[in-house]
Write a protein that holds these residues in place. Structure first.
Motif, PDB file in Angstrom:
ATOM      1  N   HIS A  94      10.337  38.815 138.971  1.00 57.46           N
ATOM      2  CA  HIS A  94       9.486  37.704 139.411  1.00 57.46           C
ATOM      3  C   HIS A  94       9.737  36.418 138.623  1.00 57.46           C
ATOM      4  CE1 HIS A  94       6.440  39.173 142.449  1.00 57.46           C
ATOM      5  NE2 HIS A  94       7.220  40.225 142.249  1.00 57.46           N
ATOM      6  N   GLY A  97      10.915  33.232 140.750  1.00 58.93           N
ATOM      7  CA  GLY A  97       9.956  32.137 140.630  1.00 58.93           C
ATOM      8  C   GLY A  97      10.630  30.785 140.472  1.00 58.93           C
ATOM      9  N   PHE A 131       6.086  34.990 139.025  1.00 56.22           N
ATOM     10  CA  PHE A 131       6.524  34.109 140.108  1.00 56.22           C
ATOM     11  C   PHE A 131       5.912  32.725 139.936  1.00 56.22           C
ATOM     12  CE2 PHE A 131       6.864  32.367 144.354  1.00 56.22           C
ATOM     13  CZ  PHE A 131       8.118  32.803 144.757  1.00 56.22           C
TER      14      PHE A 131
END
Length: 466
Positions: free
Chosen positions: A31, A35, A167
């Motif tokens: 993530h 992101g 993220f």
């Protein structure tokens, strides 16, 4: 053949004594990488001056801001679509193979995009960063969710919050890194974007391997020590399972789809226009001091919103383990309605500090809505195919990714056309976002326990990939 066997789900089943707290960092590695998408705006000006090398004086052949904006929109649309399409495949093959596919697509998007920049081919950039990279985003976003919930049935909000906060925070790393790389590769005839894409692709490809090779799934009969199912004694928390194909037939699925769509669209109401918004509302003219909010201060405001987006994902999702998922969303929408309705007044009264605080709280709940969703889905539909169900709900994000920016730009442009300035030019936008949150509030209020007719019998469930 040997490589395929290493990636098989059966090869990732954890043995006795495995430390489940190794799983959140594995998910976080994925993530934090994907992101990066939230930092795409740092490439807008450089991509718009590939020919002229001068943002202030673009050449006729340079791409416009509107053309460049579609790169991000395509990526977000593909995030939702690929999450929906590949959700059942993920449940079947397991998180390791899915994470590797995500890493290859996400990094591949940068490599293809770099070629598009080098050849000044916008379709190639759309295909690379937008289409291929967007598929990597979608698969990567949902790949650890089902595994986390199975490892942390006692604290699903904490577990998914730890991963999904990555993220929200990935841009805080990607933004300065991208700027530094472009400065490093910049020359009088090249603004460094193509080379930066190559380096970022390599960095993320390697970094995501931490998640690929660390991830493990629990044995089918594994449970945390002392775990008591349905300890919260909520009618919304099931001990059974609804399969993905049946989940989309339930009213609860579509109520949650509306909940996510409204929460994301309203959050984009601030994210989409944060920097110009605060500069316009608190300009020299309205501050009355001869000193408005500078571009540098506005950039700080954007960074602060990103921080609260990140922190809210962990704080609110963790709180949902105590208060319940439905209660959390009531707070998101109820408090959000009040804060959005207050923003025009705070702007007119030049209450800069309170305006910033209100925006930060709104963004914390925007992030919290993303992080709480997987646990809400697990409560309602069970853990068996929660990753696949999550993927299908994320099509609401794709919808909001188009609806939000379109609505924001239309409402603000319409207000400006009427001669409105300052806070008045954003008033209709803020009230509209409050109205969207009312819809989300009512949708969440309507959610009840899933009818038993949608649940799969335990014997049949065992035959379905977990």
């Amino acid at each position: 053949m040997a490589t395929a066997s290493i990636l098989d789900r059966s090869r990732t089943i954890a043995g006795p004594g495995f430390n489940r707290w190794l799983i959140p960092p594995a998910a976080l590695a994925i993530h934090l990488a994907i992101g990066q998408a939230y930092a795409f705006s740092v490439f807008k000006n450089p991509l718009g001056s590939l020919i002229s090398h001068d943002v202030a004086k673009p050449a006729p052949e340079d791409w416009t801001a509107g053309q460049i904006g579609w790169i991000f929109s395509i990526a977000i649309v593909l995030l939702g679509l690929s999450a929906a399409v590949f959700g059942k495949w993920l449940e079947r093959v397991g998180p390791r193979k899915a994470m590797l596919a995500s890493a290859l697509c996400f990094a591949g998007g940068f490599f293809i995009g770099s070629l598009g920049v080098h050849l000044h081919s916008l379709p190639l950039l759309y295909f690379g960063y937008g289409f291929v990279g967007g598929i990597g985003l979608g698969i990567g976003y949902i790949s650890p969710v089902s595994t986390l919930i199975k490892w942390f049935p006692d604290r699903p909000g904490v577990a998914t919050g730890m991963a999904i906060m990555g993220f929200g925070g990935g841009a805080m790393i990607a933004s300065p890194l991208s700027v530094a790389l472009m400065d490093r590769f910049k020359s009088p005839t090249d603004n460094g974007v193509a080379a930066t894409f190559i380096v970022l692709g390599l960095i993320y490809l390697v970094f995501m391997q931490l998640g690929v090779w660390t991830i493990r799934v629990p044995a089918d009969d594994w449970k945390p020590e002392g775990y008591v199912p349905n300890a919260q004694h909520s009618a919304l928390i099931t001990t059974g399972n609804v399969l993905a194909d049946e989940a989309i037939k339930t009213p609860q699925f579509w109520m949650l789809w509306i909940v996510l769509c409204m929460n994301v669209t309203a959050g984009i109401g601030i994210l989409e226009t944060a920097s110009p918004m605060i500069q316009e509302i608190f300009s020299d003219k309205f501050m009355g001091t001869g000193k408005g909010v500078t571009a540098a201060a506005a950039a700080g405001f954007v960074g602060l919103l990103s921080l609260f987006n990140l922190l809210g994902r962990f704080f609110w999702s963790s709180a949902s383990d105590k208060f319940g998922r439905k209660t959390n969303y009531m707070i998101y929408f109820g408090l959000g309605i009040v804060l959005y309705a207050l923003l025009p007044t705070l702007g007119r009264n030049v209450s800069l500090t309170f305006f910033v605080i209100a925006c930060c709280v709104i963004l914390s709940m925007y992030g919290g809505g993303f992080a709480t969703l997987p646990a809400y889905l697990s409560d309602l539909f069970g853990k068996k195919q929660v990753g696949a169900i999550h993927g299908r709900v994320l099509t609401a994000w794709s919808t909001a990714g188009i609806l939000g920016p379109t609505l924001v730009n239309y409402l603000h442009d319409n207000a400006k056309a009427k001669g409105l300035t300052g806070a008045a030019s954003f008033q209709s936008l803020f009230y509209t976002m409050a109205g969207l949150l009312v819809i989300g509030f009512l949708a969440n209020l309507a959610i009840t326990a899933v009818n038993e007719k949608y649940f799969v019998h335990e014997e049949a469930a065992r035959k379905v990939p977990a």
